[in-house]
Write an enzyme that holds these catalytic residues in place. Structure first.
Site, mmCIF file in Angstrom:
data_model
loop_
_atom_site.group_PDB
_atom_site.id
_atom_site.type_symbol
_atom_site.label_atom_id
_atom_site.label_comp_id
_atom_site.label_asym_id
_atom_site.label_seq_id
_atom_site.Cartn_x
_atom_site.Cartn_y
_atom_site.Cartn_z
ATOM 1 N N GLU A 1 64.968 -53.968 32.436
ATOM 2 C CA GLU A 1 63.840 -52.553 32.580
ATOM 3 C C GLU A 1 62.176 -52.706 33.097
ATOM 4 O O GLU A 1 61.067 -53.151 32.118
ATOM 5 C CB GLU A 1 63.493 -51.446 31.488
ATOM 6 C CG GLU A 1 65.018 -51.679 30.965
ATOM 7 C CD GLU A 1 65.098 -50.040 31.790
ATOM 8 O OE1 GLU A 1 65.159 -49.343 32.223
ATOM 9 O OE2 GLU A 1 67.103 -49.604 31.682
ATOM 10 N N ALA A 2 62.673 -53.968 34.126
ATOM 11 C CA ALA A 2 61.047 -54.699 33.479
ATOM 12 C C ALA A 2 60.356 -53.771 34.327
ATOM 13 O O ALA A 2 59.065 -54.132 34.788
ATOM 14 C CB ALA A 2 61.444 -56.299 34.861
ATOM 15 N N ASP B 1 70.678 -45.809 37.911
ATOM 16 C CA ASP B 1 72.706 -45.412 38.270
ATOM 17 C C ASP B 1 72.869 -46.324 38.971
ATOM 18 O O ASP B 1 74.310 -45.974 39.133
ATOM 19 C CB ASP B 1 72.389 -43.331 37.992
ATOM 20 C CG ASP B 1 74.357 -43.808 37.719
ATOM 21 O OD1 ASP B 1 74.311 -44.767 37.214
ATOM 22 O OD2 ASP B 1 74.627 -42.715 37.803
ATOM 23 N N GLY C 1 73.069 -49.769 38.443
ATOM 24 C CA GLY C 1 73.917 -50.827 37.656
ATOM 25 C C GLY C 1 73.058 -51.802 38.116
ATOM 26 O O GLY C 1 73.666 -52.983 38.064
HETATM 27 N N1 LIG Z 1 82.999 -43.894 34.273
HETATM 28 C C1 LIG Z 1 82.135 -44.700 35.178
HETATM 29 N N2 LIG Z 1 83.417 -45.074 35.732
HETATM 30 C C2 LIG Z 1 83.167 -46.677 36.553
HETATM 31 N N3 LIG Z 1 81.781 -46.938 36.613
HETATM 32 C C3 LIG Z 1 81.052 -45.976 36.496
HETATM 33 C C4 LIG Z 1 81.443 -45.272 35.097
HETATM 34 N N4 LIG Z 1 80.249 -44.647 34.674
HETATM 35 C C5 LIG Z 1 79.627 -45.497 35.051
HETATM 36 N N5 LIG Z 1 79.694 -46.103 36.145
HETATM 37 C C6 LIG Z 1 79.409 -46.998 37.094
HETATM 38 O O1 LIG Z 1 77.436 -47.755 36.191
HETATM 39 C C7 LIG Z 1 76.728 -47.894 37.527
HETATM 40 C C8 LIG Z 1 75.396 -47.640 36.143
HETATM 41 O O2 LIG Z 1 74.914 -48.741 35.484
HETATM 42 P P1 LIG Z 1 73.593 -48.748 34.721
HETATM 43 O O3 LIG Z 1 74.233 -50.620 34.642
HETATM 44 O O4 LIG Z 1 74.285 -48.524 33.548
HETATM 45 O O5 LIG Z 1 73.059 -48.773 36.214
HETATM 46 P P2 LIG Z 1 71.117 -48.779 35.881
HETATM 47 O O6 LIG Z 1 70.851 -50.004 35.380
HETATM 48 O O7 LIG Z 1 71.072 -49.275 37.154
HETATM 49 O O8 LIG Z 1 70.831 -47.436 35.760
HETATM 50 C C9 LIG Z 1 76.695 -46.896 37.971
HETATM 51 O O9 LIG Z 1 76.252 -47.115 39.607
HETATM 52 C C10 LIG Z 1 78.277 -46.559 38.377
HETATM 53 O O10 LIG Z 1 78.591 -47.537 39.404
HETATM 54 C C1 LIG Z 2 62.481 -42.761 36.858
HETATM 55 C C2 LIG Z 2 61.656 -42.345 35.976
HETATM 56 C C3 LIG Z 2 62.160 -43.592 34.408
HETATM 57 N N1 LIG Z 2 62.162 -43.628 33.545
HETATM 58 C C4 LIG Z 2 63.076 -44.593 32.647
HETATM 59 C C5 LIG Z 2 64.070 -43.136 33.140
HETATM 60 C C6 LIG Z 2 65.447 -44.730 31.974
HETATM 61 O O1 LIG Z 2 65.073 -44.351 30.405
HETATM 62 C C7 LIG Z 2 64.364 -46.017 32.302
HETATM 63 C C8 LIG Z 2 65.421 -46.258 33.988
HETATM 64 O O2 LIG Z 2 66.288 -47.375 33.356
HETATM 65 P P1 LIG Z 2 67.975 -47.393 34.341
HETATM 66 O O3 LIG Z 2 68.784 -47.903 33.784
HETATM 67 O O4 LIG Z 2 66.935 -47.417 35.310
HETATM 68 O O5 LIG Z 2 68.422 -46.201 34.282
HETATM 69 O O6 LIG Z 2 63.143 -45.623 33.319
HETATM 70 C C9 LIG Z 2 60.896 -43.426 32.912
HETATM 71 O O7 LIG Z 2 60.338 -43.556 32.010
HETATM 72 N N2 LIG Z 2 59.883 -42.732 34.457
HETATM 73 C C10 LIG Z 2 60.191 -42.554 35.435
HETATM 74 O O8 LIG Z 2 59.594 -42.066 36.089
#
Ligand SMILES: Nc1ncnc2c1ncn2[C@@H]1O[C@H](COP(=O)(O)OP(=O)(O)O)[C@@H](O)[C@H]1O
Ligand SMILES: Cc1cn([C@H]2C[C@H](O)[C@@H](COP(=O)(O)O)O2)c(=O)[nH]c1=O
EC number: 2.7.1.21
Length: 217
Positions: A87-88, A12, A14
Site C-alpha cells: 500500500e505504498a 485486485d 495481485g
Molecule cells: N477465488 C480466487 N481464485 C483465484 N484467484 C483469485 C481468487 N480471488 C482472488 N484471486 C486473485 O487474486 C488477485 C487479487 O490479489 P491481491 O493480492 O489481493 O490484489 P491487490 O493487492 O493487487 O489488490 C486477483 O486479481 C485474482 O487474480
Molecule cells: C482507488 C483508491 C483506493 N483506495 C484504497 C482502497 C483499498 O483499501 C486500497 C487499495 O488496495 P488494493 O490492495 O490495491 O486493492 O486503496 C483509496 O483509499 N483511494 C482511492 O482513490
C-alpha cells in the site's frame, strides 16, 4: 547492488499476493526482511491478499521514519536484508525518499507495491515519488479486466452503487464483485473509456436493459 523496486497495477491485480510471495522467497533463502503496510483492509499491522494469505506487518503512520527504524535496528545488532512495503501509494514523499536512502546507503533491497492513481485518476503521493525515483518499475502481469473485457487501468469508486469522482482521497475499501446489494463505498476497476464515461458494470447493465423507445409512426 541493492535496488528500489516498484510493483504497480490496479486494485485486485495481485500486488499484495506478490508482496507475500516475494517475502516468502527471500525468507526461504535465509534473508532477513521486514514487512510494512498502511491502511490494509484487514486492519492495522496486517498485510492481506485476496487469495487468503495474511502476514503480520509494521504499520506505517504518516510520521513513521523508515531510515531511523532501519538504522536503529542495525545499530542494536539486528539484521535487515530487504524491506517489503505494501500500500505504498499511501506513503508520504519523504518516506519514499527514506526508502531510496536505505537502498543507496545501506545496500538493503526495497520492494514496494501500490496502485498508481486514485479514483479521480490522479497520482497518489507515494506512487508519484516511486515513479520518479525507483530503480525499476514493474506493472503486474496478471491483468485486471474491465467489465467490457479490456484491460482495466483505472480504479473507480462507487457510493451506494453510483460512481463518484469527488471525495476524500483515502477511503479503505474493496472491489465489489459479489453481485449483491451495492456497498456504501466500493471500488471497481475499469478501462479508461468506461472510467471517463462513468460506465460501471451495473450502469452498463441498467442501460442495456432499458426499454427501447417506440419508433414514431
Ligand atoms: N477465488 C480466487 N481464485 C483465484 N484467484 C483469485 C481468487 N480471488 C482472488 N484471486 C486473485 O487474486 C488477485 C487479487 O490479489 P491481491 O493480492 O489481493 O490484489 P491487490 O493487492 O493487487 O489488490 C486477483 O486479481 C485474482 O487474480
Ligand atoms: C482507488 C483508491 C483506493 N483506495 C484504497 C482502497 C483499498 O483499501 C486500497 C487499495 O488496495 P488494493 O490492495 O490495491 O486493492 O486503496 C483509496 O483509499 N483511494 C482511492 O482513490
Amino acid at each position: 547492488m541493492a535496488e528500489l523496486h516498484f510493483f504497480t497495477g490496479t486494485m485486485d491485480s495481485g500486488k499484495s499476493t506478490l508482496a507475500l510471495q516475494t517475502n516468502h522467497n527471500h525468507a526461504a533463502r535465509g534473508r532477513a526482511g521486514r514487512i510494512f503496510v498502511t491502511h490494509d483492509r484487514a486492519g492495522t499491522a496486517t498485510l492481506s491478499s485476496r487469495l487468503g494469505l495474511t502476514h503480520e506487518a509494521i504499520e506505517v503512520a504518516p510520521e513513521f521514519d523508515f531510515w531511523q527504524y532501519v538504522v536503529s535496528t542495525l545499530t542494536q545488532g539486528g539484521r535487515i536484508d530487504y524491506l517489503i512495503c505494501d500500500e505504498a501509494q499511501f506513503y508520504t514523499r519523504d518516506q519514499v525518499d527514506q526508502l531510496a536512502k536505505i537502498v543507496d546507503e545501506l545496500q538493503i533491497d526495497v520492494f514496494a507495491f501500490g496502485i498508481l492513481t486514485d479514483f479521480r485518476t490522479a497520482l497518489f503521493e507515494g506512487s508519484q515519488r516511486l515513479v520518479e525515483i525507483a530503480d525499476r518499475m514493474n506493472v503486474l502481469q496478471v491483468e485486471a479486466l474491465c467489465w467490457c473485457g479490456k484491460r482495466a487501468t483505472h480504479n473507480a469508486r462507487t457510493e451506494d452503487g453510483i460512481m463518484v469522482v469527488e471525495g476524500e482521497v483515502i477511503v479503505v475499501g474493496d472491489v465489489d464483485d459479489r453481485g449483491g446489494p451495492p456497498a456504501e463505498v466500493a471500488y471497481e476497476v475499469l478501462c479508461r473509456q468506461h472510467h471517463r464515461r462513468r460506465l460501471t458494470a451495473a450502469r452498463a447493465k441498467a442501460v442495456s436493459l432499458a426499454p427501447e423507445p417506440l419508433p414514431f409512426g
